[in-house]
Write an enzyme that holds these catalytic residues in place. Structure first.
Site, PDB file in Angstrom:
ATOM      1  N   SER A  16      70.614   0.017  30.700  1.00  0.00           N
ATOM      2  CA  SER A  16      70.415   0.225  32.140  1.00  0.00           C
ATOM      3  C   SER A  16      71.690   0.024  32.969  1.00  0.00           C
ATOM      4  O   SER A  16      71.967   0.832  33.864  1.00  0.00           O
ATOM      5  CB  SER A  16      69.291  -0.676  32.653  1.00  0.00           C
ATOM      6  OG  SER A  16      68.065  -0.252  32.104  1.00  0.00           O
ATOM      7  N   LYS A  65      56.927  -7.181  32.219  1.00  0.00           N
ATOM      8  CA  LYS A  65      56.423  -6.176  33.169  1.00  0.00           C
ATOM      9  C   LYS A  65      55.071  -6.568  33.770  1.00  0.00           C
ATOM     10  O   LYS A  65      54.816  -6.291  34.934  1.00  0.00           O
ATOM     11  CB  LYS A  65      56.303  -4.809  32.486  1.00  0.00           C
ATOM     12  CG  LYS A  65      57.643  -4.176  32.153  1.00  0.00           C
ATOM     13  CD  LYS A  65      57.451  -2.806  31.528  1.00  0.00           C
ATOM     14  CE  LYS A  65      58.772  -2.223  31.073  1.00  0.00           C
ATOM     15  NZ  LYS A  65      58.618  -0.889  30.498  1.00  0.00           N
TER      16      LYS A  65
END
Ligand code: ATR
Length: 276
Positions: A16, A65
């Protein structure tokens, strides 16, 4: 400079920062994006601290998450029903908001980058964990004719089906009992499980028209991609495009600017080819 980061555990593998650095350069946005290894018992504290110290936005990866979803005071679009978010930011009122860009990322890679259409199609999803749940709203929004979720633990696939009460096209099964129809699309949303071996599944799932998509990516062919090729699938894609597209959607939410992804996908593929 505006600060962004990805929080996960493990995090060493994360691409990322590399992707967002390219997006920032390409769109002329001044920002820094780092990767942080977060201890399992200090996730909530780390998120609070990041924003309290002026951080602008976070990406959240495995295994946080669901906890990020729990922290979010408002949830954007599909994140209302996914139970998991991968993007956090503060809105104008200072509320912590969560979005799940995985579904958009998958669908954009499938439809825009690979030219597939899901409307009226028969889709098989392997796995019923956070990854499968996260993409389900966006997948169903494409109006497939049938979506079968197969999982080692049948009850988890059934729980997803039960969450979509008004969606008769959705069904759950064990791997052994997948209906042996030639699916148009098979998506591997199982985490590490299917990376070493494929579970026993009926023959006849793959036809010469079947496209297979592994949410996992790497420098080389994944076990699922090899299985798909050996079964005679038409195409077998890895999830590298989804990775870049979900990042682009997060970048858009944070910065209001949509980066170009085709070049970044090609560059990342080159990089992984060189470094694995
Ligand atoms: P993620 O958030 O990455 O989806 P998860 O919620 O832990 O991670 O879900 C992992 C998925 O991979 C599940 O579908 C899991 O199957 P179970 O629900 O039966 O656990 C699947 N998985 C993990 N290891 C597996 C294995 N060895 N064989 C088959 N499936 C496996």
């Amino acid at each position: 400079m505006d600060r962004y980061a990805v929080f996960g555990n493990p995090i060493g593998h994360s691409r990322s920062p590399w992707i967002h650095e390219r997006f920032a350069r390409q769109t002329g946005q001044a920002l820094v994006y780092t990767a942080s290894l977060i201890e399992l018992d200090s996730f909530e504290q780390a998120v609070q601290q990041f924003f309290a110290q002026g951080g602008s936005g976070l990406n959240i990866t495995v295994p946080f998450k669901e906890r990020a979803w729990g922290m979010a005071q408002c949830r954007l679009g599909s994140a209302q029903s996914t139970g998991a978010v991968n993007t956090l930011y503060r809105d104008a009122d200072g509320r912590l908001c969560g979005a799940n860009t995985d579904g958009v990322g998958l669908l954009r890679d499938l439809t825009h980058n690979h030219g597939l259409s899901l409307a009226g199609r028969h889709v098989l999803v392997l796995g019923a964990g956070g990854a499968a749940k996260g993409v389900m709203p966006d997948l169903l929004a494409q109006a497939p004719d049938r979506v079968c979720i197969a999982n080692r633990t049948l009850s988890k696939a059934e729980a997803i089906v039960e969450a979509y009460t008004d969606t008769p096209c959705l069904s759950a099964s064990s791997y052994e009992d997948i209906p042996p129809i030639g699916f148009d699309l098979i998506v591997n949303a199982s985490s590490e499980g299917l990376q070493n071996t494929m579970p026993a599944m009926p023959s006849g799932l793959v036809s010469a028209n079947t496209c297979c998509y592994d949410m996992v990516y790497g420098g080389k062919e994944t076990v699922f991609q090899r299985w798909a090729r050996e079964q005679g699938a038409k195409m077998a894609f890895d999830g590298l495009g989804m990775l870049v597209e979900q990042a682009a959607e997060a970048f858009f939410i944070w910065r209001g600017v949509r980066p170009e992804t085709e070049t970044v996908i090609a560059q990342l593929r080159d990089l992984l080819g060189q470094n694995g």
